[in-house]
Design an enzyme around this catalytic site. Structure first.
Site, mmCIF file in Angstrom:
data_model
loop_
_atom_site.group_PDB
_atom_site.id
_atom_site.type_symbol
_atom_site.label_atom_id
_atom_site.label_comp_id
_atom_site.label_asym_id
_atom_site.label_seq_id
_atom_site.Cartn_x
_atom_site.Cartn_y
_atom_site.Cartn_z
ATOM 1 N N SER A 41 33.340 -10.920 6.507
ATOM 2 C CA SER A 41 34.138 -9.721 6.762
ATOM 3 C C SER A 41 33.623 -9.009 8.006
ATOM 4 O O SER A 41 32.485 -9.233 8.441
ATOM 5 C CB SER A 41 34.079 -8.779 5.552
ATOM 6 O OG SER A 41 32.740 -8.466 5.225
ATOM 7 N N TYR B 4 18.043 -2.329 -16.887
ATOM 8 C CA TYR B 4 18.512 -2.633 -15.532
ATOM 9 C C TYR B 4 17.712 -1.926 -14.452
ATOM 10 O O TYR B 4 17.438 -0.721 -14.527
ATOM 11 C CB TYR B 4 19.979 -2.243 -15.395
ATOM 12 C CG TYR B 4 20.624 -2.670 -14.092
ATOM 13 C CD1 TYR B 4 20.812 -4.015 -13.803
ATOM 14 C CD2 TYR B 4 21.046 -1.731 -13.146
ATOM 15 C CE1 TYR B 4 21.416 -4.422 -12.618
ATOM 16 C CE2 TYR B 4 21.656 -2.116 -11.975
ATOM 17 C CZ TYR B 4 21.837 -3.469 -11.708
ATOM 18 O OH TYR B 4 22.435 -3.863 -10.527
#
Length: 328
Positions: A33, A185
């Site tokens: 991109s 996490y």
């Protein structure tokens, strides 16, 4: 001859040197991109007249911007877009099926697994896997295996996995790849796990398919803060978390005052080196840094990311997670 290349070497310099290796090749790159090292890679490689550049990514409108930039500078180079959402295994299967249906593309000389996300908030993929592991590793693992016959059909096929020295932040968390569904996490540990996976995948591909002529490498592109990868990553807020993790692991990066930065051209150079440098045929499966084979005594190369037992173990785990075995 390879060298003398270093952290300051640019993709432009290497493309000039390796132009004969690039000319006439079909190259598929994920995640090129605009404002990414993937875009810099394909736009620079286009100057050496490859046979085809395949740009694969989630947003075809962004891919079109990169394609337009290539066509503006090199109008004779064919460019093809492929919609590929690496975060969804179903979408990966659809994209791979499309590639395999292209009868006018009998082979892919170089597959560059470049796309990735970094340090994102906890999220699960549609199939229920932690998003960084799903996007950075599982999506590429499945896509690569589903189109591997196209790659192996090339005369001298290569697969390049863009990893990171961030692999230092975590080995594969064998009993808890999902971080207890977010309970344990840590965004940087999750990133590290996914980058370790990129390296181990290259190790196993070289081991498994090297006898069939495949060359596979992983690499650290360097720290480039002007890319799309860092968009949405507020480093001022997240730096303390990264520093704390590095220090807890005993990594010297936790005490660095200055982080060496690269331009996009310098960052894309090691990808060009991995994809086309002839001398690397002698170093199948190796990890690369600053346009050389990384030295574990000098560069950041953790043994958990280069061990062949760990690589096979990850391969088997990945097969189980994507629900398909790949026996060749």
């Amino acid at each position: 001859m390879a060298g003398p290349y270093n952290a300051s070497t640019t993709a432009e310099e290497l493309v000039k040197i390796l132009a004969a290796e690039i000319k006439g090749k079909a190259i598929l790159t994920t995640g090129p991109s605009p404002a990414s090292i993937g875009a810099t890679f394909v736009e620079t490689v286009a100057r050496a007249q490859p046979a085809l550049l395949i740009l694969a990514g989630r947003s075809t409108s962004k891919l079109q911007q990169t394609a337009d930039a290539i066509t503006k500078e090199n109008p004779s180079v064919p460019v093809r877009l492929l919609q590929l959402d690496l975060g969804s295994l179903a979408a990966v299967r659809k994209a791979a099926s499309e590639v395999n249906s292209w009868t006018d593309v009998p082979h892919i000389d170089v597959l560059v697994n470049n796309a990735g996300i970094m340090a994102t908030d906890f999220a699960l993929s549609p199939e229920g896997y932690e998003s960084q592991f799903a996007t950075n590793h599982l999506g590429h693992f499945l896509f690569t295996n589903l189109i591997i016959e196209k790659v192996l059909a090339a005369s001298s096929p290569r697969i390049v996995n863009v990893s990171s020295d961030g692999h230092r932040l975590s080995p594969i968390r064998w009993a808890d790849t999902n971080f207890r569904e977010g309970e344990t996490y840590n965004r940087w540990s999750a990133y590290g796990q996914s980058k370790t996976a990129n390296m181990l995948m290259a190790v196993y591909l070289a081991e498994k398919l090297g006898p069939k002529g495949l060359l596979a490498y992983s690499l650290h592109p360097g720290v480039i803060i002007t890319t799309g990868l860092t968009r949405g990553v507020p480093f001022e807020e997240m730096a303390p978390e990264l520093i704390a993790l590095d220090r807890a692991l005993g990594n010297e990066q936790g005490w660095r005052e200055d982080i060496p930065m690269k331009t996009s051209q310098q960052g894309a150079a090691t990808t060009v080196y991995a994809a086309f440098e002839p001398i690397l045929r002698e170093f199948n499966g190796k990890h690369l840094d600053d346009c050389h084979v990384a030295d574990p005594w000098v560069d950041t190369v953790k043994p958990w990311a280069t061990d062949k037992v760990e690589a096979e173990r990850l391969w088997k785990l990945s097969e189980r997670l994507v629900g398909q075995e790949f026996n060749r």
